[in-house]
Design a protein around this motif. Structure first.
Motif, mmCIF file in Angstrom:
data_model
loop_
_atom_site.group_PDB
_atom_site.id
_atom_site.type_symbol
_atom_site.label_atom_id
_atom_site.label_comp_id
_atom_site.label_asym_id
_atom_site.label_seq_id
_atom_site.Cartn_x
_atom_site.Cartn_y
_atom_site.Cartn_z
ATOM 1 N N ARG A 45 41.833 -25.498 -46.179
ATOM 2 C CA ARG A 45 42.799 -25.101 -47.219
ATOM 3 C C ARG A 45 43.945 -26.102 -47.312
ATOM 4 N N ASP A 46 44.487 -26.464 -46.147
ATOM 5 C CA ASP A 46 45.624 -27.396 -46.133
ATOM 6 C C ASP A 46 45.236 -28.779 -46.654
ATOM 7 N N GLN A 106 44.484 -22.215 -29.841
ATOM 8 C CA GLN A 106 44.249 -22.133 -31.281
ATOM 9 C C GLN A 106 44.896 -23.274 -32.056
ATOM 10 N N ALA A 107 46.002 -23.798 -31.547
ATOM 11 C CA ALA A 107 46.599 -24.974 -32.200
ATOM 12 C C ALA A 107 45.650 -26.162 -32.082
ATOM 13 N N ARG A 108 45.058 -26.305 -30.902
ATOM 14 C CA ARG A 108 44.094 -27.378 -30.690
ATOM 15 C C ARG A 108 42.844 -27.155 -31.538
ATOM 16 N N ALA A 109 42.458 -25.897 -31.708
ATOM 17 C CA ALA A 109 41.276 -25.586 -32.515
ATOM 18 C C ALA A 109 41.452 -26.087 -33.941
ATOM 19 N N LYS A 110 42.635 -25.867 -34.514
ATOM 20 C CA LYS A 110 42.887 -26.349 -35.876
ATOM 21 C C LYS A 110 42.966 -27.878 -35.908
ATOM 22 N N LYS A 111 43.600 -28.439 -34.884
ATOM 23 C CA LYS A 111 43.733 -29.907 -34.808
ATOM 24 C C LYS A 111 42.354 -30.558 -34.724
ATOM 25 N N ASN A 112 41.429 -29.939 -34.005
ATOM 26 C CA ASN A 112 40.068 -30.478 -33.925
ATOM 27 C C ASN A 112 39.439 -30.605 -35.312
ATOM 28 N N VAL A 113 39.666 -29.577 -36.134
ATOM 29 C CA VAL A 113 39.118 -29.614 -37.496
ATOM 30 C C VAL A 113 39.816 -30.698 -38.320
ATOM 31 N N TYR A 166 38.002 -17.041 -33.521
ATOM 32 C CA TYR A 166 39.178 -17.661 -34.144
ATOM 33 C C TYR A 166 38.865 -19.043 -34.728
ATOM 34 N N ASN A 167 37.703 -19.610 -34.408
ATOM 35 C CA ASN A 167 37.385 -20.952 -34.904
ATOM 36 C C ASN A 167 37.216 -20.988 -36.419
ATOM 37 N N THR A 168 36.554 -19.979 -36.967
ATOM 38 C CA THR A 168 36.369 -19.967 -38.413
ATOM 39 C C THR A 168 37.706 -19.865 -39.155
ATOM 40 N N PRO A 169 38.628 -18.997 -38.743
ATOM 41 C CA PRO A 169 39.942 -18.991 -39.407
ATOM 42 C C PRO A 169 40.672 -20.332 -39.316
ATOM 43 N N ARG A 170 40.548 -21.026 -38.185
ATOM 44 C CA ARG A 170 41.214 -22.331 -38.063
ATOM 45 C C ARG A 170 40.524 -23.368 -38.966
#
Length: 320
Positions: free
Chosen positions: A231-232, A195-202, A221-225
């Motif tokens: 948001r960030d 999931q950390a990588r999932a957010k990093k991909n975005v 979990y991809n949509t939340p990431r």
């Protein structure tokens, strides 16, 4: 000396009795059915609730839901091997990578009743698949995108396991659904359920692909990431987000309008119906297995106006 011999004889007799009692206890044990998921994700909480409900209706069985230590073919296979060694009578699995797991899954199928869910492995000797039509789910994602972007745009997808059938079929279904429109799914990035990588991909995509106007989260979990990364970066509401599944962050985004809509599955029903199907099959009742060996539980689109009723239904199913 006689005392030692007598004590040894008593101990040996006690050991025999103990072993016999253990053997009898094992013989009296209820058969176990296991639901094996593809990785740690809150998505599977609904399946846990489905297993729990089925357990209440199957008192002659022990039902378990198992998480592999991490999402890998080798670790999932080892978990299933261990379950078979322990005497499990049936396994329902969301295979991490069906295409590279044929031999391993066939080994399990030769030793116990094997069913698939979520991501099918039709080339194996599994009894049946129970789950979504991932192609149809992908087409529903396309419908969300078309409604949200009538003037077209470029979409970038994010998913856990690029090699899994559920990922491939959702991606293909979305591409089919977008055919002939001005919307294009230009690429899909995988993260191996990290999931950390999932957010990093975005985050990386926001820098490298500034022309992207739409992001699609193909796993729960991809949509939340995606939501968190946007948001960030201060870009919520500037990029269309198409979701899958019903993570609370996803549903919250749908309700506030920062996620266009989400395609939801029914893992509760997969587990509930699947456990009952396996139990019946093991008792010799094969009437629940259709000719095509596919049992499709429909997916549906949840938009802004549907969120409250859907969330209330989720709580009811979980007994909350």
């Amino acid at each position: 000396m006689k005392s030692l011999i007598r004590n040894a004889s008593v101990a040996a007799a006690a050991l025999v009795v103990g072993l016999t009692a253990t053997a009898i206890a094992r013989a009296d044990d209820k058969p176990t059915l296991a639901f094996v998921v593809n990785g740690a994700s809150d998505f599977w909480k609904a399946a846990e609730a489905g297993v729990k409900k089925a357990q209440g209706e199957l008192p002659d069985y022990n039902l378990e839901l198992k998480y592999p230590e991490q999402s890998s073919v080798a670790i999932q296979q080892r978990l299933m091997d261990d379950l078979v060694t322990a005497g499990v009578k049936g396994i329902m699995v969301s295979a991490v990578d069906p295409k590279t797991s044929t031999d391993g899954l066939n080994k399990i199928a030769s030793e116990t009743a094997l069913f698939t869910t979520d991501s099918d492995a039709p080339q194996t000797k599994r009894v049946a698949y129970i789950g979504s039509s991932n192609v149809d789910a992908g087409k529903q994602a396309a419908e969300i995108a078309k409604k949200a972007m009538p003037n077209g745009g470029k979409c970038l997808g994010f998913v856990g396991l690029l090699g899994a059938d559920n990922a491939k079929e959702r991606i293909q279904g979305m591409k089919d659904g977008l055919a002939g429109t001005k919307i294009e799914l230009v690429d899909v990035r995988g993260d191996d359920i990290d999931q950390a990588r999932a957010k990093k991909n975005v985050e990386d995509a926001l820098v490298a692909s500034p022309d992207v106007t739409c992001m699609v989260g193909f796993y729960s979990y991809n949509t939340p990431r995606i939501y968190e990364a946007l948001r960030d970066a201060g870009k919520l509401g500037q990029i269309t987000v198409v979701g899958f599944d019903d993570d609370p962050i996803t549903l919250g985004g749908v309700k506030e309008g920062t996620v266009a809509a989400t395609v939801v599955q029914q893992p509760f029903e997969w587990a509930y119906q699947g456990m009952k199907l396996m139990a019946a099959y093991l008792k010799g009742d094969k009437s629940g297995i259709p000719a095509g060996n596919l049992i499709i539980i429909p997916t549906k689109i949840i938009g802004k106006d549907d969120v409250d009723a859907y969330a209330a239904n989720l709580k009811a199913m979980a007994g909350k």
